[in-house]
Design an enzyme around this catalytic site. Sequence first.
Site, short mmCIF file in Angstrom:
data_model
loop_
_atom_site.label_atom_id
_atom_site.label_comp_id
_atom_site.label_asym_id
_atom_site.label_seq_id
_atom_site.Cartn_x
_atom_site.Cartn_y
_atom_site.Cartn_z
N ASP A 68 0.83 -1.21 0.00
CA ASP A 68 0.00 0.00 0.00
C ASP A 68 0.86 1.26 0.00
O ASP A 68 2.09 1.19 0.19
CB ASP A 68 -0.96 0.00 1.20
CG ASP A 68 -0.32 -0.48 2.49
OD1 ASP A 68 0.91 -0.34 2.63
OD2 ASP A 68 -1.04 -0.99 3.36
N ASN A 137 -7.56 -2.63 14.27
CA ASN A 137 -8.97 -2.86 13.91
C ASN A 137 -9.13 -4.07 12.97
O ASN A 137 -10.19 -4.26 12.39
CB ASN A 137 -9.56 -1.60 13.26
CG ASN A 137 -8.86 -1.24 11.95
OD1 ASN A 137 -7.88 -1.89 11.56
ND2 ASN A 137 -9.36 -0.23 11.27
N HIS A 139 -7.50 -4.63 10.13
CA HIS A 139 -7.25 -4.43 8.69
C HIS A 139 -6.00 -5.20 8.25
O HIS A 139 -5.10 -5.46 9.03
CB HIS A 139 -7.18 -2.94 8.33
CG HIS A 139 -5.92 -2.22 8.73
ND1 HIS A 139 -5.86 -0.86 8.87
CD2 HIS A 139 -4.66 -2.66 9.03
CE1 HIS A 139 -4.64 -0.50 9.21
NE2 HIS A 139 -3.90 -1.57 9.32
N GLU A 144 -9.82 -1.68 5.22
CA GLU A 144 -10.41 -1.32 6.50
C GLU A 144 -11.76 -2.01 6.67
O GLU A 144 -12.43 -2.32 5.67
CB GLU A 144 -10.62 0.20 6.56
CG GLU A 144 -9.35 1.03 6.37
CD GLU A 144 -8.43 1.03 7.60
OE1 GLU A 144 -8.52 0.11 8.42
OE2 GLU A 144 -7.61 1.96 7.70
P1 PGA Z 1 1.97 -1.56 12.67
O1 PGA Z 1 0.82 -1.56 11.58
O2 PGA Z 1 2.96 -2.57 12.22
O3 PGA Z 1 2.54 -0.17 12.65
O4 PGA Z 1 1.33 -1.92 13.97
C1 PGA Z 1 0.33 -2.78 11.16
C2 PGA Z 1 -0.76 -2.58 10.12
O5 PGA Z 1 -1.42 -1.53 10.15
O6 PGA Z 1 -0.96 -3.49 9.30
#
Ligand code: PGA
Length: 245
Positions: A68, A137, A139, A144
């Site tokens: 992404d 959450n 995702h 999302e």
């Molecule tokens: P993070 O993000 O590694 O900064 O916790 C993980 C994600 O959003 O997939």
Amino acid sequence: MLNLIVVKDYDEMSLVSANWLADEINKDPSLVLGLATGGTPEGLYANLIKMYKKGSLDFSSIKTFNLDEYVSLPRENESSYYTYMHNHLFDHVNLNPNNIHLMDGNVTNLTIERQRYDQLILDKGGIDIQLLGVGVNGHIGFNEPDSTLKIDVHVTRLAKETISANARYFNSITEVPKFSLTMGIGSILRAKKIILIADGEHKAKAIKDLFRSEVIDPLKPVTFLRLHPDVTVIIDEKAAKEIEL
Ligand code: PGA
């Protein structure tokens, strides 16, 4: 099929996942790797760089595709995933720059950009191994929670929880982009193998959803991984807290 490995802490997660990935690279030095950003894979990338510097890992024929990228953030911005990947991996190993692929979220025509990226993945024969983190959450990539989830590369509006979680990479929360380009659930599930890493208590709920949900739920995007035949999940004890082993 989920294959679960629980380790002590972040450092062990970073080492075990790096060793897992290095084994795969050594078995097939021309793999197509799907890469992730965020705090979680930083230690994994640091271990891969160490292995490369010791001479035990060769990236010269590896191809990469990132998951992404923020929309409307120039690549040179210090918080872009382009910059993240260069700082945390690309500038330290012998990847061929022509084999590195990232979406560009700062183009005028995002439709052309997402089609270009979908096509490029197809042209390179698809992703062999996709590395994933997971959001608080649930995702994966920037897919999302929503009533429906998109299949291919698309533009997505970031959830409030994601904007809060990622604010630490910006000067203030208002600077966090509201939109991003992301691989879709189909792009992720088409990878031949998936490795998901997570650490910390704040990820325990998402990990519980991954292992314990009885349904595939677009409000819990991580549950879609239950449809994949080959997912290795490497997490620390805190992230595993809500699943009974
Ligand atoms: P993070 O993000 O590694 O900064 O916790 C993980 C994600 O959003 O997939």
